[in-house]
Design a protein around this motif. Structure first.
Motif, PDB file in Angstrom:
ATOM      1  N   ASP A  15       0.814  -1.219   0.047  1.00  0.00           N
ATOM      2  CA  ASP A  15      -0.060   0.067  -0.002  1.00  0.00           C
ATOM      3  C   ASP A  15       0.796   1.407   0.021  1.00  0.00           C
ATOM      4  OD1 ASP A  15       1.021  -0.431   2.552  1.00  0.00           O
ATOM      5  OD2 ASP A  15      -0.923  -0.204   3.665  1.00  0.00           O
ATOM      6  N   SER A  29       1.932   6.779   0.630  1.00  0.00           N
ATOM      7  CA  SER A  29       0.998   5.886   0.586  1.00  0.00           C
ATOM      8  C   SER A  29       0.370   6.029  -0.758  1.00  0.00           C
ATOM      9  CB  SER A  29       0.009   5.978   1.785  1.00  0.00           C
ATOM     10  OG  SER A  29       0.693   5.791   2.981  1.00  0.00           O
ATOM     11  N   THR A  30      -0.147   5.019  -1.403  1.00  0.00           N
ATOM     12  CA  THR A  30      -0.659   5.174  -2.809  1.00  0.00           C
ATOM     13  C   THR A  30      -1.898   4.030  -2.950  1.00  0.00           C
ATOM     14  OG1 THR A  30      -0.459   5.490  -5.240  1.00  0.00           O
ATOM     15  CG2 THR A  30       1.010   3.706  -3.875  1.00  0.00           C
ATOM     16  N   SER A  31      -2.433   4.164  -3.987  1.00  0.00           N
ATOM     17  CA  SER A  31      -3.660   3.062  -4.616  1.00  0.00           C
ATOM     18  C   SER A  31      -2.708   2.177  -5.395  1.00  0.00           C
ATOM     19  CB  SER A  31      -4.463   3.687  -5.575  1.00  0.00           C
ATOM     20  OG  SER A  31      -3.780   4.221  -6.693  1.00  0.00           O
ATOM     21  N   TYR A  60       0.903  11.215   0.773  1.00  0.00           N
ATOM     22  CA  TYR A  60      -0.197  10.426  -0.233  1.00  0.00           C
ATOM     23  C   TYR A  60       0.052  10.849  -1.561  1.00  0.00           C
ATOM     24  CZ  TYR A  60      -2.778   8.774   3.864  1.00  0.00           C
ATOM     25  OH  TYR A  60      -3.025   8.337   5.124  1.00  0.00           O
ATOM     26  N   PHE A  71      -8.637  11.779  -5.054  1.00  0.00           N
ATOM     27  CA  PHE A  71      -8.318  11.540  -3.754  1.00  0.00           C
ATOM     28  C   PHE A  71      -8.649  12.879  -2.871  1.00  0.00           C
ATOM     29  CE2 PHE A  71      -5.207  11.854  -0.321  1.00  0.00           C
ATOM     30  CZ  PHE A  71      -5.407  10.694   0.538  1.00  0.00           C
ATOM     31  N   LYS A  83      -7.468   6.545   4.330  1.00  0.00           N
ATOM     32  CA  LYS A  83      -7.444   5.062   4.084  1.00  0.00           C
ATOM     33  C   LYS A  83      -8.560   4.647   3.190  1.00  0.00           C
ATOM     34  CE  LYS A  83      -4.187   3.853   7.839  1.00  0.00           C
ATOM     35  NZ  LYS A  83      -4.210   2.958   8.977  1.00  0.00           N
ATOM     36  N   LEU A  86      -8.111   5.743  -0.487  1.00  0.00           N
ATOM     37  CA  LEU A  86      -7.263   4.829  -1.053  1.00  0.00           C
ATOM     38  C   LEU A  86      -7.898   3.324  -1.509  1.00  0.00           C
ATOM     39  CD1 LEU A  86      -3.615   4.880   0.558  1.00  0.00           C
ATOM     40  CD2 LEU A  86      -4.207   6.153  -1.339  1.00  0.00           C
ATOM     41  N   SER A  90      -8.184   2.111  -5.200  1.00  0.00           N
ATOM     42  CA  SER A  90      -7.882   0.785  -5.449  1.00  0.00           C
ATOM     43  C   SER A  90      -8.787  -0.318  -6.177  1.00  0.00           C
ATOM     44  CB  SER A  90      -7.163   0.293  -4.130  1.00  0.00           C
ATOM     45  OG  SER A  90      -6.120   0.807  -3.888  1.00  0.00           O
TER      46      SER A  90
END
Length: 196
Positions: A15, A29-31, A60, A71, A83, A86, A90
């Motif tokens: 993640d 933090s990413t998708s 992010y 986002f 969260k 994301l 995702s």
């Protein structure tokens, strides 16, 4: 604070990614969408947002500006944090999310983890007037079927076979799979996974 960070991908996790810029490793933090489109030791521009709370500062970021912009819209919705946002990005592509919001499709939005019917309705209520893509209303489900769906289908199939999302996406990142169909992506991935 950070509009974007340009550097080499040093690490890819389930993640987050680590981008090396001038010998500083930025944990972002990413998708899964972004994770599936980056490769270790290759250079990328990652569009970022620094999320600040009283007890935490987290970075992010996304490979496309459109994903970052969505986002930011998602986390502006009451009771949707980074969260959950994301998780939505995702599970669904940017176009599918916008299409679902414009068409008030709570069923599609509710497929994302952490999104129930109430949250989906809140997303529609708070974001419908803020989705500005001039041609988004012309999109339909068939027009959004592209190779991203092949990649996502292959990822789902590998997870169903018992591999973790990280293992599956990590092995898929090793190959140029943009032009492959779902079956070929699965075969190639399984061949590599069997060697591990």
């Amino acid at each position: 604070m950070y509009r974007y960070i340009k550097g080499y991908i040093n690490e890819i996790s389930e993640d987050f990614i680590v981008v090396d810029n001038n010998n500083i490793g930025y944990k972002i933090s990413t998708s899964m969408e972004t994770i599936s489109n980056v490769r270790i030791n290759e250079e990328y521009k990652i569009y970022t947002h620094l999320h600040v709370r009283e007890d935490d500062m987290s970075l992010y970021g996304f490979i496309s500006r459109s994903e970052l912009e969505l986002f930011l819209k998602l986390i502006s919705v009451s009771k949707i944090g980074p969260k959950v946002a994301l998780g939505i990005l995702s599970s669904l592509s940017v176009d599918k999310i916008k299409f679902a919001i414009i068409n008030e499709d709570t069923k599609t939005l509710s497929k994302a983890p952490g999104v129930g019917k109430k949250t989906a309705n809140r997303m529609i209520l708070e974001l419908k007037d803020r989705i500005k893509d001039y041609n988004i209303e012309k999109l339909d489900s068939s027009s959004m079927v592209n190779n991203k769906s092949n990649i996502n289908e292959a990822l789902d199939a590998l997870i169903a076979l018992g591999y973790t999302k990280y293992e599956a996406s990590n092995v898929m990142n090793k190959f140029d799979i943009e032009k492959l169909n779902t079956e070929d992506i699965i075969k190639l991935s399984l061949s590599e996974l069997s060697k591990q």
